[in-house]
Design an enzyme around this catalytic site. Sequence first.
Site, PDB file in Angstrom:
ATOM      1  N   TYR A 109     -20.292  -8.175 -30.949  1.00 33.13           N
ATOM      2  CA  TYR A 109     -20.822  -8.834 -29.752  1.00 33.13           C
ATOM      3  C   TYR A 109     -19.644  -9.417 -28.981  1.00 33.13           C
ATOM      4  CZ  TYR A 109     -22.858 -12.503 -26.838  1.00 33.13           C
ATOM      5  OH  TYR A 109     -23.211 -13.298 -25.772  1.00 33.13           O
ATOM      6  N   GLU A 140     -21.869  -9.301 -20.674  1.00 36.08           N
ATOM      7  CA  GLU A 140     -22.117  -9.334 -22.116  1.00 36.08           C
ATOM      8  C   GLU A 140     -22.344  -7.921 -22.639  1.00 36.08           C
ATOM      9  OE1 GLU A 140     -25.203 -12.094 -24.261  1.00 36.08           O
ATOM     10  OE2 GLU A 140     -26.127 -10.133 -24.020  1.00 36.08           O
TER      11      GLU A 140
END
Length: 402
Positions: free
Chosen positions: A101, A189
């Site tokens: 992530y 993101e």
Amino acid sequence: MDLYEFQARQLLEEAGIPVPRALYATTAEDAGSAADDIGYPCVIKGQAKIGHRGQAGAVRLAHDRNEAESLATRILPMSVHGHAVNGALVAEAKNVLHEYYVSISVDRSSRDFDVLATANGGTEVEEVARRHPESVRRLHIEALDDFGTEDARRMAEDIGFYHADVDQAADILLRMWRCFRDSDATLVEINPLAKIGDPDDESSKSLCALDAKISLDDNAAFRHDGWRRFEDTAHRDPFEARARELGLHYVHLDGQVGVIGNGAGLVMSSLDAVAGAGEEQRTGVKAANFLDIGGGASAKVMSDSLGIVLSDPQVRSVFINVYGGITSCDEVARGILDAVAEHDPSLPIVVRFDGNQAALGLDILSRAQDPRIRVRSTMEDAAQAAAEAAAGERETGKEGSR
Ligand code: GDP
Ligand code: MN
């Protein structure tokens, strides 16, 4: 403005970040032919501006055309946590070996940019962050410094990318940063940033952005041609669309009091005053919208504005708060009367004028002798009156069912 995944991945692709091949479809049949084109297995991904689509069943693997079409038939009409699915992305399915992530966002408190990253990405990333906060790294990019190859490499090592992934991770971090900066984003993101490939063939392994979320800074829209290519015509709020056509600064909210004022600061204070009054009166009444008529507004701008607010069925009362500077309160008063004559509303309009030509504006209003138009001399009193009126209107509306 939040982007859909299919739009966000476009920006990543333009920045040179690897993404799986994918096609966008709006009907099940289109999804079927897109799947044929992409090849099997492929992933059918509902496009909604919200995360956790996977857990909600809006991201599914298809092994043949039949399955692709039937999954798309199920996913297209879905809504995920209240966010409507608008189309489906048909993406090449990758063999996922590991999920990282990485995000870059604006950090308002330290006035720089936050890089949040963990080697334990994927759909459970929030849970991982709760249970193993030490596995999430929070790093910074200074607003005024250059963020270059060496910095990106150090960051990739610091984040804990596995040895073989560091070089490519550094390259992706650098490209994410450029994408963030050049597109005036507030969030970029990637989750998962997946390690893909054949587990038995080292040379086949690489990092690939399987999902992306990007938010853009609306204040920078003028630098990007208004981001017209990302405009969501299907799901645009009709009141915001109408306001935009008229060149008004309007944001639709979910309360009951229509709020109109001049200057963003004054309008924001007016929203707060209404919410404060609603809390004090224990009705929970709030503003139905933000509408700034700007400086030097004409009667026409005022009547257009009031027209939009009055056309919103959730509005139970209106609060007009004008501090005349360049704006002249008599112009505003004429605009109010024009709109009232045109729309003949059945709800109260509470007005507070101060500054340039306030006395004349109030005089114009009082001469109209219209019981729907109520004048108060301070912002607080006006907010109280508008909130009370909205709650009253609501109570009357409910009486029958009690
Ligand atoms: P989200 O749930 O809204 O974050 O949607 P994602 O696009 O992140 O998909 C959810 C999960 O589906 C990902 O975390 C992956 O585990 C999985 N996924 C997405 N694309 C692929 C793919 O191409 N191959 C495999 N094996 N899994 C995928
Ligand atoms: Mn995701």
